[in-house]
Design an enzyme around this catalytic site. Structure first.
Site, PDB file in Angstrom:
ATOM      1  N   CYS A 176      13.260   4.476 -52.174  1.00  8.15           N
ATOM      2  CA  CYS A 176      12.038   5.064 -51.631  1.00  8.15           C
ATOM      3  C   CYS A 176      12.205   6.576 -51.541  1.00  8.15           C
ATOM      4  CB  CYS A 176      11.761   4.498 -50.240  1.00  8.15           C
ATOM      5  SG  CYS A 176      10.211   5.076 -49.515  1.00  8.15           S
ATOM      6  N   CYS A 211      11.700   8.885 -44.482  1.00  4.53           N
ATOM      7  CA  CYS A 211      11.537   8.651 -43.037  1.00  4.53           C
ATOM      8  C   CYS A 211      12.924   8.619 -42.377  1.00  4.53           C
ATOM      9  CB  CYS A 211      10.795   7.341 -42.783  1.00  4.53           C
ATOM     10  SG  CYS A 211       9.130   7.355 -43.443  1.00  4.53           S
ATOM     11  N   CYS A 227      14.867  -4.093 -43.284  1.00  6.19           N
ATOM     12  CA  CYS A 227      14.520  -2.859 -43.989  1.00  6.19           C
ATOM     13  C   CYS A 227      15.624  -2.200 -44.812  1.00  6.19           C
ATOM     14  CB  CYS A 227      14.011  -1.852 -42.972  1.00  6.19           C
ATOM     15  SG  CYS A 227      12.926  -2.581 -41.780  1.00  6.19           S
TER      16      CYS A 227
HETATM   17  N1  SAH Z   1       6.578   2.383 -46.974  1.00  4.25           N
HETATM   18  C1  SAH Z   1       5.764   1.424 -46.296  1.00  4.25           C
HETATM   19  C2  SAH Z   1       6.290   0.001 -46.326  1.00  4.25           C
HETATM   20  C3  SAH Z   1       7.766  -0.213 -46.150  1.00  4.25           C
HETATM   21  S1  SAH Z   1       8.444   0.025 -44.556  1.00  4.25           S
HETATM   22  C4  SAH Z   1       5.491   1.872 -44.882  1.00  4.25           C
HETATM   23  O1  SAH Z   1       5.974   2.922 -44.486  1.00  4.25           O
HETATM   24  O2  SAH Z   1       4.747   1.190 -44.176  1.00  4.25           O
HETATM   25  C5  SAH Z   1       7.855  -1.308 -43.585  1.00  4.25           C
HETATM   26  C6  SAH Z   1       7.898  -1.027 -42.101  1.00  4.25           C
HETATM   27  O3  SAH Z   1       9.233  -1.085 -41.589  1.00  4.25           O
HETATM   28  C7  SAH Z   1       7.375   0.345 -41.775  1.00  4.25           C
HETATM   29  O4  SAH Z   1       6.556   0.316 -40.651  1.00  4.25           O
HETATM   30  C8  SAH Z   1       8.659   1.093 -41.504  1.00  4.25           C
HETATM   31  O5  SAH Z   1       8.409   2.235 -40.797  1.00  4.25           O
HETATM   32  C9  SAH Z   1       9.477   0.036 -40.790  1.00  4.25           C
HETATM   33  N2  SAH Z   1      10.908   0.331 -40.703  1.00  4.25           N
HETATM   34  C10 SAH Z   1      11.669   1.077 -41.506  1.00  4.25           C
HETATM   35  N3  SAH Z   1      12.949   1.136 -41.064  1.00  4.25           N
HETATM   36  C11 SAH Z   1      13.001   0.404 -39.932  1.00  4.25           C
HETATM   37  C12 SAH Z   1      14.057   0.064 -38.997  1.00  4.25           C
HETATM   38  N4  SAH Z   1      15.293   0.497 -39.162  1.00  4.25           N
HETATM   39  N5  SAH Z   1      13.732  -0.731 -37.950  1.00  4.25           N
HETATM   40  C13 SAH Z   1      12.469  -1.200 -37.788  1.00  4.25           C
HETATM   41  N6  SAH Z   1      11.452  -0.934 -38.629  1.00  4.25           N
HETATM   42  C14 SAH Z   1      11.709  -0.130 -39.682  1.00  4.25           C
END
Ligand code: SAH
Length: 366
Positions: free
Chosen positions: A111, A115, A355
């Site tokens: 990705c 984030c 994730c």
């Molecule tokens: N890129 C898209 C979809 C993939 S992430 C998006 O941002 O929505 C899917 C979800 O999991 C998103 O809400 C993301 O912020 C969350 N996520 C990512 N890493 C995480 C973590 N370590 N713990 C909990 N949720 C997480």
């Protein structure tokens, strides 16, 4: 590399079997097996053994194959690490829930979104997934449901009979709206080939406004989830670089337009993050009561559901998970302000289901 039969059109598949000296109807049989997610030719029971062996020498079934399959201890979550033709790895997760069998699908290998709390983005973006690579994730899950259902693999409501995938969430690795046309193609096929209803399919985005506009133009009544994670631009920009491009107000107004068009409830995702201070104690980051109040104001009057997500620990990341009490305090403020909210149940944390963790672990070891 052997050709992938799932990638063939019907005409190409017919030509392929005829060239192997076989009658045309074998192509139809093979296609049916492929659409059931048969992982190998061995499983294609009505195809003669000789042909199965012949096919195995010259072709492969799906564009993915399972390298690791992990079952959570409660038998309700199965996580797959899948390898693609170019050796990239992706994850997908099957969740048996009280409302059905849901598959969490990846839309990209890696990705690019960056984030700050997420494991999927740590090694950057490798590439977009094709329509067939996304469909294959659902097929792999479907095959597992129908063929590998162990005694313990029953849905929480005790219904062991329904062995079909009923829901798809595009919430795995990657940003679906950076691969919008393939994601749309995938959803169309999941609907037409697998009979999964539009309303049972959810696209989750970090807030790519042109992508949301494209979904509006496309016009299918799927569900939209926005990964918001902060109620102010200032805070959101510290954890989600995409916020420097598309501000919260723009994202929410595009999302409103989408959900109003289809009369759907908007899903808002909000990870609750803490951070360790100098004394090693956890302080709330985006999860303070003040932020809960700001979030309530931001969402006031919207038809939405806030999913509160306890953060799954990612060792490489600078955050800390917060206590259950703090999660409930945050939720209580939203409820008091009339905002629909629920706490996302943690699933499969014992199998690194969160994730991008499995892929990351595998890459690091490899
Ligand atoms: N890129 C898209 C979809 C993939 S992430 C998006 O941002 O929505 C899917 C979800 O999991 C998103 O809400 C993301 O912020 C969350 N996520 C990512 N890493 C995480 C973590 N370590 N713990 C909990 N949720 C997480």
């Amino acid at each position: 590399m052997k050709p992938v039969l799932f990638d063939f059109t019907d005409t190409e598949l017919e030509k392929f079997v005829v060239d192997l000296g076989q009658p045309r109807f074998r192509a139809k049989q093979i296609r049916e097996w492929l659409l059931r997610g048969a992982p190998d030719f061995e499983s294609m029971k009505n195809v003669p053994e000789k042909l199965r062996k012949q096919l195995d020498d010259v072709a492969q079934t799906l564009p993915v194959h399972i390298t690791t399959k992990l079952e959570s201890s409660d038998g309700q979550t199965t996580k797959f690490l899948l390898e693609l033709g170019d050796c990239e790895q992706i994850e997908c997760v099957l969740m048996r829930t009280s409302y059905g069998n849901s598959v969490c699908v990846s839309s990209q290998a890696g990705c690019a979104m960056g984030c700050k709390f997420c494991a999927s983005t740590l090694l950057g973006l490798k590439r977009n997934l094709t329509v067939n690579e996304m469909l294959s994730q659902v097929l792999v899950a479907q095959w597992t449901l129908r063929n590998n259902t162990q005694e313990k693999s029953i849905r929480p409501n005790g219904d062991a009979n329904n062995n079909d995938v009923s829901h798809i969430v595009i919430m795995g690795t990657g940003e679906p709206l950076q691969n919008t046309e393939n994601v749309i193609g995938f959803i169309e096929r999941a609907n037409s080939d697998m009979g999964i209803g539009w309303r049972h399919i959810t696209v989750s985005t970090c807030g790519i406004v042109p992508g949301i506009k494209r979904l509006i133009e496309w016009g299918r009544p799927i569900n939209l989830a926005i990964s918001l994670h902060a109620p102010t631009d200032e805070l959101r920009s510290t954890i989600m670089p995409i916020n420097n491009k598309y501000k919260i107000s723009e994202v929410l107004s595009a999302a409103d337009e989408f959900t109003n068009l289809h009369n759907r409830q908007l899903m808002i995702e909000y990870i609750l993050l803490g951070r360790k201070n100098a004394d090693g104690e956890t302080e709330l980051y985006n999860a303070t009561p003040e932020y809960a109040t700001m979030l309530s104001k931001l969402l006031h009057g919207k038809n939405c559901m806030v999913n509160l997500i306890p953060w799954n620990t990612v060792d490489e990341r600078d955050f800390a998970s917060i206590s259950g009490n703090a999660v409930h305090r945050f939720q209580d403020i939203l409820i008091k302000n009339g905002i629909h909210t629920r706490i996302r149940r943690e699933r499969g944390t014992d199998i690194g289901s969160a994730c991008g963790q499995l892929r990351l672990k595998h890459k690091r070891q490899g």
